[in-house]
Structure formats: C-alpha cells, structure tokens
Design an enzyme around this catalytic site. Structure first.
Site, mmCIF file in Angstrom:
data_model
loop_
_atom_site.group_PDB
_atom_site.id
_atom_site.type_symbol
_atom_site.label_atom_id
_atom_site.label_comp_id
_atom_site.label_asym_id
_atom_site.label_seq_id
_atom_site.Cartn_x
_atom_site.Cartn_y
_atom_site.Cartn_z
ATOM 1 N N HIS A 99 0.836 -1.219 0.000
ATOM 2 C CA HIS A 99 0.000 0.000 0.000
ATOM 3 C C HIS A 99 0.870 1.268 0.000
ATOM 4 C CE1 HIS A 99 -3.232 -2.762 1.421
ATOM 5 N NE2 HIS A 99 -2.246 -3.269 2.148
ATOM 6 N N SER A 114 14.654 21.960 -15.752
ATOM 7 C CA SER A 114 13.474 22.781 -16.001
ATOM 8 C C SER A 114 13.942 24.132 -16.503
ATOM 9 C CB SER A 114 12.675 22.946 -14.705
ATOM 10 O OG SER A 114 11.886 24.117 -14.773
ATOM 11 N N LYS A 166 15.575 21.946 -10.470
ATOM 12 C CA LYS A 166 14.903 20.714 -10.880
ATOM 13 C C LYS A 166 15.809 19.770 -11.660
ATOM 14 C CE LYS A 166 10.940 19.799 -11.078
ATOM 15 N NZ LYS A 166 9.537 20.129 -11.231
ATOM 16 N N GLU A 177 9.440 8.792 -16.872
ATOM 17 C CA GLU A 177 8.030 9.150 -17.082
ATOM 18 C C GLU A 177 7.542 8.705 -18.459
ATOM 19 O OE1 GLU A 177 7.230 13.326 -15.160
ATOM 20 O OE2 GLU A 177 9.313 13.187 -15.764
#
Ligand code: ARG
Length: 467
Positions: free
Chosen positions: A166, A287, A293, A300
């Site tokens: 979980h 970024s 970043k 992704e």
C-alpha cells in the site's frame, strides 16, 4: 496520386483489367498502405526471391526468368536502401510497388513472379517475418535489461531498504531483492516472446489467395528458405489469422506494464522526499524555469509507453474480432499499430537498460528509511512466538501495543527501553533487541525466494548462469 476518372490508362496496372476507369482520389488514399508497409520491403523481397527460386526448381517458370527476377529484385532492394526508389501511392502497397518496378527493370519475366501466389499469402508471410524479427529484438533488449538489473542487484544484494505494501512501510527488504523482482518479471517477458516466436514460425507462403493453388509448388522449400519451421497446414488459416501479431502485442503489453511499474518506482524514488536513487545526467532533464529541478523524463515516458502499446493491442483485437474467413481488407489495418508498438517497446527497453545501468542507489538514505515506520514489528511478533511461546495472534496484539507505545513516545521500536517493553509484556528480554535491527530482519528471511542476502545472491547466480 490521381484524381482523374478518365478510362483505361488510369486503371490499376496490376488488377485493372476489368476496370474502365481509375479510382477516385479518396479511394486511392483510403486504399493505399504504401505510406507505412514500405517497412516490409526486406521481407517482401526475401519472400519473392524464395518463391521465384521454388517456381524454377519445380519447373513452373524457367530458370532464365527466375535468374532475371532474382537480379531485378536485388536491384529493387538496393534502390530502396539507397533512398531512390520511386514509391507510388497509386500502386497501393509494397508488394505492387516492388513488382511494378521489377517489370520496369526486367520486363516480361516480372509478370511470372506472381504465379501460384497471391498478395494474401504474400502479406501474411512478409508480416510474419517482420514480427518474428521484432520478437528477436525484444528478446535481445530484455537480455540487456536483465543484465542492468542484475548489475544493480549484485552491487546492493545486502543494502537494506523499506519494502512497501500500500506504499506504506511494511518490512525491510534488500535493494538486491527488489531489483531481482524485476529480473523475474523481465525473464517471463522474455520467455513470452520466445514462445510467441516459436508458434508464429510457420510459413503462410503458398496458401495463395485462400484455397491453395493448382501449380505443383513446394511449400516445404519456401518455408525452409525463409527459416520457417514448416508450412502452415491450412491455407484459409494461413491468409486470414493475425494471432501472431496479437501475441506479439500481448507480450509487448505485459512487458510494457512491467517497465511502467519500474519507471514509476524510479520516479518516486528519485523525488526529494525519497532520494533513494539519483539518476545520472544522461537520463535526466532540467526545467527551463526552476533551476533546482532534475526531472526523470525518461522514466516518465517509459511509464507512459504502455498507453500506446496496449492501445495497439486493443486496436488489432478490435479489427480482427468479427472478420469472416479468409482475407478481408480490414487486415491491412494490422500493420501500423504493430510497427508503432514495436518501435516504442524497443525504445523503452533500451532507455530503461541505460537508465538502470547508470542509476546510483543511495544506500544510507534507503537504510535510514527502512528503520523508520516500525518496519521490524513483524520480527518482534515472530520473536514473541519463538522465544516467549506466544500464539502468533497474541504476539501480533502485544506488538501492536508496543508500536502504539513507541508512537506515543515519538520513537522507533528499537528505541523503547526494556522496562517500557516489559510493561506491555513481562516475558520480553534483552535478546529482543537483536531482531529489531533491519539487518537482522532481512538476514532472518531465509525462506526460498526471501529477502535474505544469501537468498538474493543465490538467485543472482542462477540468473547469471542462465543468461
Ligand atoms: N496491402 C494489403 C494488406 O496489407 C495486401 C493484401 C491485399 N490483398 C487483397 N486481396 N487486396 O493487407
């Protein structure tokens, strides 16, 4: 492309004999597959060469014509490879483009190539050969990926990290164990492509349009020439099923799910909140506005690839589901989906292989996280069963009270004093502290397939032997 409707000379050169006029421009557009099936040119020429050689060996065409066809096809091949082949949409597909060019090059003998054959068995053969190559590419890609995961597992066979259920801390596991979980998944993916390859490796060539042919062809010979195990045993089946492509897409979909789950974990683990891993510069992007970043874009994108791969799978299932035997033109819609899915699967496999190889796992960070969240509560319960003779259900209850006490005190389980523990259950002794550490916890999980470093190393050795 033509939008003329003038009779005769616009009619299709291959099948236009009974047509007075050429097709509407939109008919040409919807009918043509050359925009994408040109990718089958190697397979198409290989199939035609095998067919022509067989026709000559059987005395169906004479050997001079067969030789002219062979030479002409080699010229076509080099023209396509050099990028100066005149592809034509009016000629619909790769099969007719190649044959029409062959006719320009060698004249009359070109017209004999299609003896005892149809585009129906031709395209089924070409596509099978192409998908078979993709199975090989996927198998190779998965071997490399398994190599990367094994490298990580070997380096960190005894590095402790939290295991989750979980996404809540559950029990400590090792980094090696977590990596080896993916090795198992990718290993099954690999065997799915091997199985699919084996099943698809039969030749449709010689099934002709649907019923076979009256010419004395030798299907064994063409099957052998194309490295198929045998000819397909039913001509209707040979031209009308695309289950081999569905199997490829299904195996690809399952593999893409595995890739996506690992990618998701890498996204989570590389976040500032986790910092279990850091990706190398080679696999990160910055970024344009937030200088701090470091984005896991490759992970992704791998995570997203399942969308188009499963989409292709669903699309082809849907195309095939209601088709009567044998060939229907619907089946021309089989290729683009498979091409796209295969391209993206290979890209995702390669990216994951590189990203994983260059990944740095942060041992200290993972170990600190493994100790938090009462991750050795099960070990404490097991100790109470083993050393204090409690039934497991009672031990579970006592441990729950100890966790509540630690939570109340704002400490972890190993930080409770013996006196505090004994206030919950007097049977507890100093010895309990030996099982509360995360290293002891993982080392104790010696059951087959468990997370103990010995077990993990044994699995790594087995896989290395197998590759
Ligand atoms: N381009 C066609 C396809 O991909 C080739 C087979 C055409 N056969 C036919 N009977 N029209 O399916």
């Amino acid at each position: 492309m033509t939008d003329a409707k003038t009779p005769d000379d616009t009619a299709n050169a291959m099948w236009g004999g009974r047509f007075a006029s050429g097709p509407d421009a939109i008919m040409t557009a919807i009918n043509a597959s050359i925009g994408y099936d040109r990718r089958l040119y190697t397979q198409d020429i290989r199939g035609s060469r095998a067919h022509a050689a067989m026709l000559a060996a059987q005395g169906i065409i004479d050997s001079k014509d067969a030789e002219a066809i062979r030479e002409g096809l080699l010229t076509v091949l080099s023209e396509i490879e050099a990028g100066n082949f005149p592809f034509s949409e009016a000629l619909e597909d790769i099969h007719m483009n190649v044959e029409a060019r062959l006719k320009e090059l060698i004249g009359e003998p070109a017209g004999r190539l299609h003896t005892g054959r149809s585009r129906n068995d031709q395209v089924a053969t070409d596509f099978r050969l192409w998908v078979r190559d993709q199975c090989d590419a996927a198998i190779q890609g998965l071997r490399a990926l398994i190599g990367s995961a094994l490298g990580q597992a070997e380096a960190g066979a005894d590095w402790v990290m939290p295991g989750f259920t979980h996404l809540q801390t559950a029990q400590p596991v090792t980094w090696g164990h977590h990596m080896m979980a993916y090795v198992e998944m990718f290993g099954r993916d690999l065997s799915r492509f091997q199985d699919a390859r084996k099943r698809m490796n039969e030749s449709p060539l010689g099934a002709a349009a649907l019923a076979g042919t009256g010419y004395p062809i030798d299907r064994e010979a063409t099957a052998r020439a194309l490295d198929f195990d045998r000819p397909m045993a039913n001509s209707l089946d040979a031209v009308s099923d695309r289950d081999f492509a569905l199997e490829f897409l299904s195996a690809a979909s399952i593999c893409a799910v595995h890739l996506s789950r690992l990618a998701e974990e890498l996204v989570i683990w590389s976040s500032a909140q986790f910092r279990f891993v850091s990706m190398s510069d080679k696999w990160s992007t910055g970024s344009s506005i937030m200088p701090q970043k470091r984005n896991p874009d490759a992970a992704e994108l791998i995570r997203a690839k399942i969308g188009r791969i499963l989409g292709a799978n669903v699309a082809l299932f849907t195309v095939m589901k209601g088709l009567p035997l044998a060939y229907s033109k619907d089946m021309q819609e089989d290729k683009e989906q498979v091409f796209d899915a295969a391209d993206n699967l290979m890209l995702a496999l390669a990216a994951m292989t590189g990203m994983l190889a260059d990944l740095t796992a942060n041992r200290e960070k993972m170990e600190a996280a493994a100790s938090a969240g009462f991750s050795t509560a099960t070990d404490l319960a097991d100790w109470l069963v083993r050393e204090a003779g409690l039934p497991f259900r009672d031990a579970h209850h006592v441990t729950g009270s100890l966790v509540a006490l630690a939570e109340e005190q704002g400490v972890d389980l190993p930080d409770l004093t013996l006196a505090q523990m004994q206030s919950v259950n007097p049977a507890i002794t100093e010895d309990v502290f030996n099982v509360l550490g995360v290293h002891n916890s993982v080392a104790s999980r010696q059951s087959y397939g468990g997370t103990a470093p010995d077990q993990v190393r044994a699995q790594i050795a087995r896989w290395k032997g197998q590759l």
